[in-house]
Design an enzyme around this catalytic site. Sequence first.
Site, PDB file in Angstrom:
ATOM      1  N   ASP A 108      54.733   0.497  49.069  1.00 23.25           N
ATOM      2  CA  ASP A 108      53.481   0.065  49.140  1.00 23.25           C
ATOM      3  C   ASP A 108      52.521   1.012  50.337  1.00 23.25           C
ATOM      4  O   ASP A 108      52.453   0.785  51.466  1.00 23.25           O
ATOM      5  CB  ASP A 108      53.368  -1.078  49.937  1.00 23.25           C
ATOM      6  CG  ASP A 108      51.906  -2.045  49.715  1.00 23.25           C
ATOM      7  OD1 ASP A 108      51.229  -1.303  49.026  1.00 23.25           O
ATOM      8  OD2 ASP A 108      51.945  -3.004  50.185  1.00 23.25           O
ATOM      9  N   ALA A 109      52.144   2.152  49.505  1.00 30.15           N
ATOM     10  CA  ALA A 109      51.460   3.216  50.441  1.00 30.15           C
ATOM     11  C   ALA A 109      50.136   3.296  49.927  1.00 30.15           C
ATOM     12  O   ALA A 109      49.460   3.769  50.799  1.00 30.15           O
ATOM     13  CB  ALA A 109      52.233   4.496  49.698  1.00 30.15           C
ATOM     14  N   LYS A 110      49.505   2.662  48.920  1.00 27.02           N
ATOM     15  CA  LYS A 110      47.981   2.802  48.686  1.00 27.02           C
ATOM     16  C   LYS A 110      47.622   4.106  48.627  1.00 27.02           C
ATOM     17  O   LYS A 110      46.484   4.361  49.419  1.00 27.02           O
ATOM     18  CB  LYS A 110      47.182   1.568  49.492  1.00 27.02           C
ATOM     19  CG  LYS A 110      47.648   0.176  49.455  1.00 27.02           C
ATOM     20  CD  LYS A 110      47.077  -0.612  50.276  1.00 27.02           C
ATOM     21  CE  LYS A 110      47.601  -2.339  49.885  1.00 27.02           C
ATOM     22  NZ  LYS A 110      48.850  -2.189  50.425  1.00 27.02           N
ATOM     23  N   ARG A 111      47.966   5.115  47.905  1.00 25.33           N
ATOM     24  CA  ARG A 111      47.770   6.555  47.886  1.00 25.33           C
ATOM     25  C   ARG A 111      46.424   6.583  46.938  1.00 25.33           C
ATOM     26  O   ARG A 111      46.520   6.030  46.104  1.00 25.33           O
ATOM     27  CB  ARG A 111      48.758   7.391  47.801  1.00 25.33           C
ATOM     28  CG  ARG A 111      49.737   7.495  48.962  1.00 25.33           C
ATOM     29  CD  ARG A 111      49.286   7.761  50.088  1.00 25.33           C
ATOM     30  NE  ARG A 111      50.471   8.260  51.045  1.00 25.33           N
ATOM     31  CZ  ARG A 111      50.505   7.513  52.439  1.00 25.33           C
ATOM     32  NH1 ARG A 111      49.947   6.354  52.445  1.00 25.33           N
ATOM     33  NH2 ARG A 111      51.732   7.842  53.059  1.00 25.33           N
ATOM     34  N   THR A 138      52.144   1.883  44.881  1.00 23.41           N
ATOM     35  CA  THR A 138      50.583   1.347  45.038  1.00 23.41           C
ATOM     36  C   THR A 138      49.685   2.409  45.157  1.00 23.41           C
ATOM     37  O   THR A 138      50.038   3.391  45.987  1.00 23.41           O
ATOM     38  CB  THR A 138      50.617   0.181  45.920  1.00 23.41           C
ATOM     39  OG1 THR A 138      50.658   0.616  47.320  1.00 23.41           O
ATOM     40  CG2 THR A 138      51.501  -1.003  45.674  1.00 23.41           C
TER      41      THR A 138
END
Length: 291
Positions: A108-111, A138
Site C-alpha cells: 500500500d504505497a499509493k505511488r 496501490t
Amino acid sequence: MPESAATQQGQQPLRESFGSRLAAAMATRGPLCVGIDPHPQLLAQWGLNDDAAGLERFSLTVVEAVASLAAAVKPQVALYERHGSAGMAVLERTLAASTDAGVLSIADAKRGDIGSTMAAYADAWMRDGSSLAADSVTLSPYLGFESLRPALDLAAQYGRGVFVLALTSNPEGKSVQHVGGSDSVARRIVAAAAAENQRYDGVLGSVGLVVGATIGSALEELAIDLGPVRGAILAPGLGAQGATPADLRATFGDAYSSVLATSSRGILVAGPDVSALRAATEETLDGLRGE
C-alpha cells in the site's frame, strides 16, 4: 477473446497473471485482505517498542497468523518508511515472508508520478529481483491515468497487479474524485481500468480499483457501474473504520463478488496472540461469507 498480457507485451509472462491468482485465492479462502498497519499505538498495545525490532515482530506475527486464511495481506508502506532504512528492510522481509507463506501481498504505497520517475517506482515494486517486489501495489492516478503506464505495462510483464485509487472514503476525496457529477473524475478512472483489463483473460484482470467500504451511496450518485471493470475492488474500511459486511453488500450490489474487503485494526487489536489473530480473521471471513 482478448489478447493475453503476454501477447501484447510480445513475450511470455513469467507467471500466471495476478488477477487470475487473486481470483483463485478469493474463491478458495474468501474475500478478505488483512492490512498490516504497525501504528505506534498498536505496537504499544502488543507490548512492542516503536522501533525496527518491534515493527518486525509485529509484521511477521501477522503474516504467520493470517497467511493461510486471507486472500492477501496489505502492508502500509508509510508505517515502515517512518523508521527509515531499517523500517524499509523490515518491509522487504515482510514481503518475502508473505511469499514464502503463500499469501498474496499488496504494497500500500499509493505511488504516482510521470515519466522516468513513474518507471522507477514501477521497477522498485514490480520487477523480479527487486527487494521491494510485491504481488501488487496501490497507485494514485491523479496526474492522469495514463501517467501510470510504466507500472501498468511492467505489471503485465511480470504477472503482478495494481490497485488504482478511484473513490476513497475520506471527506477530502470528494473535492477531486466527485468533480463532474455523472462524468466524474472517479467514473473516468473506473472506465480506464475497465479498458486496461481487456488485455487480460480470466475472471479478473490485474488492474483493480480502490473504492472505500464507507462511501455509502456515492456509486449510485455518480452513476458508476463497477461491473464492466472486471478487476478486484479493494475496499478498505471494514471493521474499525465502521463498515460491516452488510454495508459492503449494500454499497457494491452486483459487484460484491469482486470486492476484496480490507480489515486492519479490527483484526490486529486481537494480537499479539497468534490464535487470537486467527480467530478474529475467521470471524471476519464468516461475516463476509454471510455465515
